[in-house]
Design an enzyme around this catalytic site. Structure first.
Site, PDB file in Angstrom:
ATOM      1  N   GLU A 113      40.331  51.137  34.411  1.00 24.82           N
ATOM      2  CA  GLU A 113      42.035  52.420  35.212  1.00 24.82           C
ATOM      3  C   GLU A 113      43.036  51.480  34.881  1.00 24.82           C
ATOM      4  O   GLU A 113      43.558  49.991  34.734  1.00 24.82           O
ATOM      5  CB  GLU A 113      41.483  51.892  36.896  1.00 24.82           C
ATOM      6  CG  GLU A 113      42.668  53.124  37.826  1.00 24.82           C
ATOM      7  CD  GLU A 113      42.334  52.596  38.904  1.00 24.82           C
ATOM      8  OE1 GLU A 113      41.686  51.712  39.871  1.00 24.82           O
ATOM      9  OE2 GLU A 113      43.930  52.604  39.632  1.00 24.82           O
ATOM     10  N   PRO A 150      52.182  71.339  36.078  1.00 28.10           N
ATOM     11  CA  PRO A 150      51.801  70.021  35.817  1.00 28.10           C
ATOM     12  C   PRO A 150      51.238  69.327  34.439  1.00 28.10           C
ATOM     13  O   PRO A 150      51.408  68.259  34.448  1.00 28.10           O
ATOM     14  CB  PRO A 150      52.247  69.102  37.138  1.00 28.10           C
ATOM     15  CG  PRO A 150      52.957  71.173  38.090  1.00 28.10           C
ATOM     16  CD  PRO A 150      52.021  71.761  36.982  1.00 28.10           C
ATOM     17  N   LYS A 166      42.067  78.317  32.698  1.00 30.58           N
ATOM     18  CA  LYS A 166      43.711  77.832  32.230  1.00 30.58           C
ATOM     19  C   LYS A 166      43.454  76.768  32.137  1.00 30.58           C
ATOM     20  O   LYS A 166      43.913  76.646  30.667  1.00 30.58           O
ATOM     21  CB  LYS A 166      44.243  78.539  33.259  1.00 30.58           C
ATOM     22  CG  LYS A 166      45.445  78.538  32.799  1.00 30.58           C
ATOM     23  CD  LYS A 166      46.406  79.807  33.842  1.00 30.58           C
ATOM     24  CE  LYS A 166      47.458  79.379  34.334  1.00 30.58           C
ATOM     25  NZ  LYS A 166      48.184  79.978  35.545  1.00 30.58           N
ATOM     26  N   CYS A 208      41.045  35.390  60.358  1.00 26.50           N
ATOM     27  CA  CYS A 208      42.535  34.571  59.735  1.00 26.50           C
ATOM     28  C   CYS A 208      43.833  33.981  61.245  1.00 26.50           C
ATOM     29  O   CYS A 208      43.201  33.603  61.269  1.00 26.50           O
ATOM     30  CB  CYS A 208      42.686  35.029  58.320  1.00 26.50           C
ATOM     31  SG  CYS A 208      43.526  33.424  57.952  1.00 26.50           S
ATOM     32  N   PHE A 209      44.364  34.668  60.513  1.00 29.04           N
ATOM     33  CA  PHE A 209      45.795  34.514  61.807  1.00 29.04           C
ATOM     34  C   PHE A 209      44.888  34.787  62.759  1.00 29.04           C
ATOM     35  O   PHE A 209      45.978  34.548  63.654  1.00 29.04           O
ATOM     36  CB  PHE A 209      46.684  35.282  60.657  1.00 29.04           C
ATOM     37  CG  PHE A 209      48.268  35.063  61.294  1.00 29.04           C
ATOM     38  CD1 PHE A 209      48.367  33.731  61.524  1.00 29.04           C
ATOM     39  CD2 PHE A 209      49.471  36.561  61.856  1.00 29.04           C
ATOM     40  CE1 PHE A 209      49.658  33.245  62.095  1.00 29.04           C
ATOM     41  CE2 PHE A 209      50.439  35.621  62.642  1.00 29.04           C
ATOM     42  CZ  PHE A 209      50.676  34.312  62.591  1.00 29.04           C
ATOM     43  N   GLU A 241      52.903  27.200  61.440  1.00 26.49           N
ATOM     44  CA  GLU A 241      53.650  28.160  60.487  1.00 26.49           C
ATOM     45  C   GLU A 241      54.987  29.282  61.349  1.00 26.49           C
ATOM     46  O   GLU A 241      55.462  29.905  60.768  1.00 26.49           O
ATOM     47  CB  GLU A 241      52.777  29.371  60.439  1.00 26.49           C
ATOM     48  CG  GLU A 241      53.352  30.572  59.231  1.00 26.49           C
ATOM     49  CD  GLU A 241      51.909  31.673  59.195  1.00 26.49           C
ATOM     50  OE1 GLU A 241      50.556  31.496  59.390  1.00 26.49           O
ATOM     51  OE2 GLU A 241      52.299  32.604  58.043  1.00 26.49           O
ATOM     52  N   HIS A 295      38.263  35.926  55.462  1.00 20.88           N
ATOM     53  CA  HIS A 295      37.877  37.540  56.004  1.00 20.88           C
ATOM     54  C   HIS A 295      36.870  38.713  55.445  1.00 20.88           C
ATOM     55  O   HIS A 295      36.135  38.993  54.711  1.00 20.88           O
ATOM     56  CB  HIS A 295      39.112  37.946  54.681  1.00 20.88           C
ATOM     57  CG  HIS A 295      40.588  37.704  54.894  1.00 20.88           C
ATOM     58  ND1 HIS A 295      41.958  38.608  55.739  1.00 20.88           N
ATOM     59  CD2 HIS A 295      41.452  37.084  54.947  1.00 20.88           C
ATOM     60  CE1 HIS A 295      42.099  37.750  55.867  1.00 20.88           C
ATOM     61  NE2 HIS A 295      42.585  36.144  54.995  1.00 20.88           N
ATOM     62  N   GLU A 352      35.880  41.389  56.149  1.00 23.51           N
ATOM     63  CA  GLU A 352      36.655  42.843  55.699  1.00 23.51           C
ATOM     64  C   GLU A 352      35.897  42.434  53.694  1.00 23.51           C
ATOM     65  O   GLU A 352      35.498  43.949  52.966  1.00 23.51           O
ATOM     66  CB  GLU A 352      37.280  43.186  55.525  1.00 23.51           C
ATOM     67  CG  GLU A 352      38.725  42.386  55.147  1.00 23.51           C
ATOM     68  CD  GLU A 352      39.454  41.810  55.890  1.00 23.51           C
ATOM     69  OE1 GLU A 352      38.300  41.018  56.934  1.00 23.51           O
ATOM     70  OE2 GLU A 352      40.381  40.699  55.935  1.00 23.51           O
TER      71      GLU A 352
HETATM   72  N1  GLN Z   1      49.839  32.954  57.699  1.00 31.54           N
HETATM   73  C1  GLN Z   1      48.073  32.398  57.866  1.00 31.54           C
HETATM   74  C2  GLN Z   1      47.720  31.335  56.708  1.00 31.54           C
HETATM   75  O1  GLN Z   1      48.888  31.007  56.249  1.00 31.54           O
HETATM   76  C3  GLN Z   1      46.961  33.075  58.001  1.00 31.54           C
HETATM   77  C4  GLN Z   1      46.638  34.079  57.047  1.00 31.54           C
HETATM   78  C5  GLN Z   1      46.138  35.075  56.945  1.00 31.54           C
HETATM   79  O2  GLN Z   1      45.983  35.810  57.990  1.00 31.54           O
HETATM   80  N2  GLN Z   1      45.338  35.805  55.769  1.00 31.54           N
HETATM   81  O3  GLN Z   1      47.242  30.412  57.449  1.00 31.54           O
END
Ligand code: GLN
Length: 524
Positions: free
Chosen positions: A141, A186, A219, A372-373, A395, A496, A498
């Site tokens: 891609e 286009p 076309k 995570c966060f 942080e 994560h 996800e």
């Molecule tokens: N800011 C947080 C850290 O650096 C969480 C990072 C995040 O959610 N990916 O640990």
């Protein structure tokens, strides 16, 4: 010998080149071919790690820790394979490598040029990647649109490649709808630009808000000099595109070009998931409380992980993004949701509101997922409101009881790009926890992207008060969960999950979270 298919975009961005690339991959993979995608992005960033999701959508993380464009999430979800850093090339990566070699004197006194040095770098990389991976098909891609300065040298390299290897070009175009008529001009211009670069596409995929009629299709064939023009109209789910391309004869076009045998696609299980998604009842509401919600692509993998889990469960909740700062004093607005997610994030904006949302979920026993966060703030909220500490994340600010601290090995890190704790790490999961039920095993691997961690100093008092550490990696806390009897279902992961959800293999974390959130609709 590998075959190469190149997907090029034209007219404008945002037409879904990534989904097209993944879908072409799917219909080949479903015929037993070994396929991998590769993406080129023209920007000068070495990778996506330093990019703001507002401008560029989500930063996706590969298992080897490479921070890449969000299209990689689409590829992995569609193809159910793990990709690696070499599948992602950016302008910055190419130039960094070439300039470093120039400084080392590797060019033996020559002037270093776009052609042949940059183009050769690209061709060598492509061919060696395809061979090293033993691919039947490498689908490349090209980011941006044809005619951009940024990708011109890359397209030139592909033209040169097509002189030696079997390379088929697929052009994605857009047909504007003017008072009901789909306009082809286009697209004609777009193909002309490409022909001016020495490339004739074999297939045109025409994105439009409705199906092409016969006349429009003919076309485009005539004026753009192609045998295959395919529909890519609005679909109710992106996972339907491989099925549409099947109908439109994509394999036929590929088979003819590469002189391959007829093969039947095995897309039955894919199709049944698509049908389940299309026919599932709309029930329930999930809130994602984040800071980049005005650009929904910032949370693309999260949204898709929920959709993948919906297809598994046969129920389709509406997924709503709630801008953390908009919560202000009115956290009660979250009572309309059946489950609450606080996703990954960085920085101060919206933090106090996210903490309020977590408190609301815990106090009202709303199913909660902190990623995570989101997990870090789950710990801060708990430390403040249950344990009575003056808690924060380092942080964000300094305080007496930092529940979240910088990982010790991050203290000397000076450079921002590529230095977080990135990619796959294995977690040891404690038996008897909800997380153990979710994964059904003692160890699981997920992808990471963070600099801070839960302060291990508070483990005992977290646990005494009902926030249990459910997984660790060495000394690092990988997951936490509420004592369910006290606070309802609530889990947090430093990783994560996800990023590893696939359409045909949804993440167990999201399946369980949806089951908990939608229990009253699922009748369990
Ligand atoms: N800011 C947080 C850290 O650096 C969480 C990072 C995040 O959610 N990916 O640990």
């Amino acid at each position: 010998m590998p075959n190469y298919i190149v997907v090029l975009g034209s007219i404008m961005s945002g037409l879904g080149k990534g989904i097209l690339t993944a879908s072409i991959g799917k219909i080949l993979q479903s015929r037993g071919f070994k396929v991998k995608p590769m993406k080129f992005d023209g920007y000068l960033n070495v990778d996506c790690g330093t990019m703001n999701p507002f401008r560029h959508g989500e930063v996706f993380v590969l298992r080897d820790g490479k921070e890449v464009d969000m299209d990689f999430g689409t590829y992995e979800r569609f193809l159910n394979i793990d990709l690696d850093a070499d599948a992602s090339i950016t302008g910055g990566r190419i130039f960094k490598d070439i300039i470093e070699r120039e400084r080392e004197g590797k060019f033996l006194g020559r002037d270093v040029q776009f052609v042949p040095h940059v183009t050769n770098w690209i061709k060598d990389h492509i061919v060696s990647y395809a061979n090293k991976n033993n691919l039947d098909f490498l689908i490349i891609e090209v980011g941006g649109t044809v005619g951009d300065i940024e990708n011109s040298y890359f397209i030139e390299a592909l033209r040169q490649l097509s002189m030696k290897e079997k390379v088929m070009f697929v052009q994605l175009t857009y047909l504007p709808n003017l008072y009901g008529e789909l306009k082809t001009k286009p697209t004609q211009h777009a193909t002309q630009i490409l022909r001016g670069m020495g490339i004739q596409p074999s297939v045109i995929v025409a994105r439009a808000n409705k199906r092409l009629d016969k006349e429009t299709r003919e076309k485009i064939k005539l004026y753009c000099n192609v045998d295959y023009v395919m529909n890519d109209h609005e679909l109710s789910t992106v996972y339907e595109l491989p099925l549409l391309l099947e109908q439109e004869g994509m394999y036929e076009a590929i088979r003819t070009f590469f002189k391959l045998e007829c093969r039947k696609a095995e897309l039955d299980s894919w199709e049944s998931r698509v049908n389940k998604l299309k026919t599932s009842p709309h029930k329930g509401k999930i809130a994602i409380v984040g800071k980049y919600t005005k650009q929904v692509d910032s949370y693309a993998s999260l949204r898709e992980a929920l959709i993948n889990a919906s297809a598994e469960l046969g129920i389709k909740p509406s997924i709503e993004f709630v801008e953390a700062e908009d919560i202000k004093g009115n956290v009660e607005q979250l009572s309309q949701y059946d489950g609450i997610i606080v996703p990954g994030g960085f920085g101060k904006r919206g933090v106090e509101e996210k903490i309020k949302a977590i408190q609301f979920a815990r106090e009202n026993k709303k199913p909660f997922l902190g990623i995570c966060f989101g997990m870090q703030l789950m710990a801060v909220e708990f430390a403040r409101n249950v344990m009575g500490l003056d808690a924060c994340s380092e942080e964000i600010e300094s305080c007496k009881d930092p529940a979240v601290i910088l990982q010790p090995n991050q203290k000397d890190v000076k450079q921002i790009g590529g230095t977080l704790r990135l990619g796959d790490y294995e977690m040891d999961i404690k038996e008897g926890t909800i997380l153990h039920e979710i994964y059904g095993k003692d160890k699981a691997i997920e992808r990471h992207r963070h600099r801070y961690e839960i302060n291990p100093k508070y483990i005992l008092s977290f646990e005494d008060n009902g926030l249990i550490v459910s997984a660790t990696h060495k000394d690092l806390i990988e997951a936490m969960e509420y004592d369910r009897k006290k606070f309802g279902f609530g889990i947090g992961l430093q990783a994560h999950p996800e990023f590893t959800s696939r359409f045909e293999r949804p993440s167990p974390v999201f399946v369980r979270f949806l089951k908990e959130s939608l229990a009253s609709f699922l009748g369990s």
